[in-house]
Write an enzyme that holds these catalytic residues in place. Structure first.
Site, PDB file in Angstrom:
ATOM      1  N   HIS A 152     103.822 117.311  28.651  1.00 10.92           N
ATOM      2  CA  HIS A 152     103.138 117.787  29.866  1.00 10.92           C
ATOM      3  C   HIS A 152     101.742 118.318  29.506  1.00 10.92           C
ATOM      4  CE1 HIS A 152     107.492 118.555  31.046  1.00 10.92           C
ATOM      5  NE2 HIS A 152     107.075 117.797  32.033  1.00 10.92           N
ATOM      6  N   GLN A 154     103.348 107.822  30.309  1.00 11.00           N
ATOM      7  CA  GLN A 154     103.925 106.484  30.103  1.00 11.00           C
ATOM      8  C   GLN A 154     105.408 106.563  29.782  1.00 11.00           C
ATOM      9  OE1 GLN A 154     101.955 103.615  31.142  1.00 11.00           O
ATOM     10  NE2 GLN A 154     102.953 102.800  29.315  1.00 11.00           N
TER      11      GLN A 154
END
Ligand code: AMP
Length: 284
Positions: free
Chosen positions: A37, A148
């Protein structure tokens, strides 16, 4: 960092930023933050004047109530991590604030809803599309950052943005991994240390597949899949849900490996009852 819990408060803060002509980078999350994150926060900070993150565990995208109930929540620690990372604004609404009534809307994404994660988690991407659309409507960022790691989520959001004309650039960021290769995930917190070791075999499997594709001239998708599954199935503690070889952009299944094409190997598996996903994009 300013923490905001209401949609109205966030709108007011954002209009102030817009009056100053500040560009906005946005990072939506469900909290229980880790370096994956934080890499998105770094991306948003480096490419925009201000960085806005959200933490919201979105009930709509959980097809399994137990998974929702067990989702880790650590708001205080997350706020500290975001402060340290230099995030400017955190939007952290309650479910009642974000969904004053249960949304009746459903979004059918089409094919992406029926393959891979879509096939195994019915309703998941409709829930993702609704929460992201609502967040985009409120934040209206210039750029939004996604990992991704959730390759199919990125494809869904790109489709959403394109078909609904959101004037937002979607930036896909690389997968951040533990030293063992295990893709970082909030769900890893539910694994024991032995479970984490075991789970690192998902990435080992992806790397073995990449290596075998790169050294062999004789490629066959069924053989690639079988070798991958044989590798993972030797570990009693890993229950594979799927291992698929797909086109990297559309995520459609492929039958032949064509030179110079971009493919993705996508895996979903359970370790210690925790559902994990991982993928590797390979340019042939
Ligand atoms: P989540 O909190 O799981 O909804 O994730 C929020 C965002 O962080 C999504 O765009 C994820 O794809 C991204 N993300 C999660 N794990 C990783 C990782 N290991 N590396 C890069 N991005 C990640």
């Amino acid at each position: 960092m300013i923490c905001i819990t209401s949609i109205q408060g966030l709108r007011q803060q954002i209009s102030q930023e817009r009056r100053k002509s500040h560009s906005i980078g946005f990072v939506p999350t469900m909290g229980a933050l880790h370096e994956g994150h934080l890499s998105l926060i770094q991306g948003a900070k480096s490419q925009n004047d201000i960085c806005i993150a959200s933490i919201f565990v979105n009930p709509l995208q959980f097809n399994n109530i137990e998974d929702f109930n067990k989702y880790p929540i650590q708001n205080e620690k997350d706020i500290e991590l975001l402060e340290k990372a230099g995030c400017d604004i955190l939007f952290i609404p309650t479910v009642a604030e974000f969904y004053p009534s249960q949304p009746k809307l459903k979004i059918d994404i089409g094919l992406l809803d029926r393959i891979l994660e879509g096939e195994h988690r019915p309703g998941h991407f409709s829930g993702v599309a609704i929460v992201v659309s609502k967040l985009f409507h409120v934040v209206m960022p210039d750029k939004a950052y996604f990992g991704q790691k959730d390759i199919q989520q990125v494809a869904v959001i790109r489709q959403l943005v394109s078909e609904l004309n959101f004037p937002i650039e979607i930036v896909a960021c690389p997968i951040i991994r533990e030293e063992s290769g295990l893709a970082m995930s909030s769900r890893n917190m539910r694994l024991s240390s032995a479970g984490k070791d075991l789970a690192s075999n998902l990435y080992k499997c992806l790397c073995r597949i990449e290596k075998s594709i790169k050294i062999s001239a004789d490629w066959s998708v069924p053989v690639v899949k079988k070798n991958g599954l044989d590798f993972l199935n030797q570990f009693e503690g890993i229950q594979v849900e799927y291992l698929e070889v797909v086109q990297a952009d559309t995520l459609e299944a492929i039958t032949d490996l064509k030179p110079k094409s971009a493919i993705a190997i996508c895996i979903a598996a359970y370790v210690e009852g925790v559902r994990l996903i991982d993928n590797l994009v390979i340019i042939l």
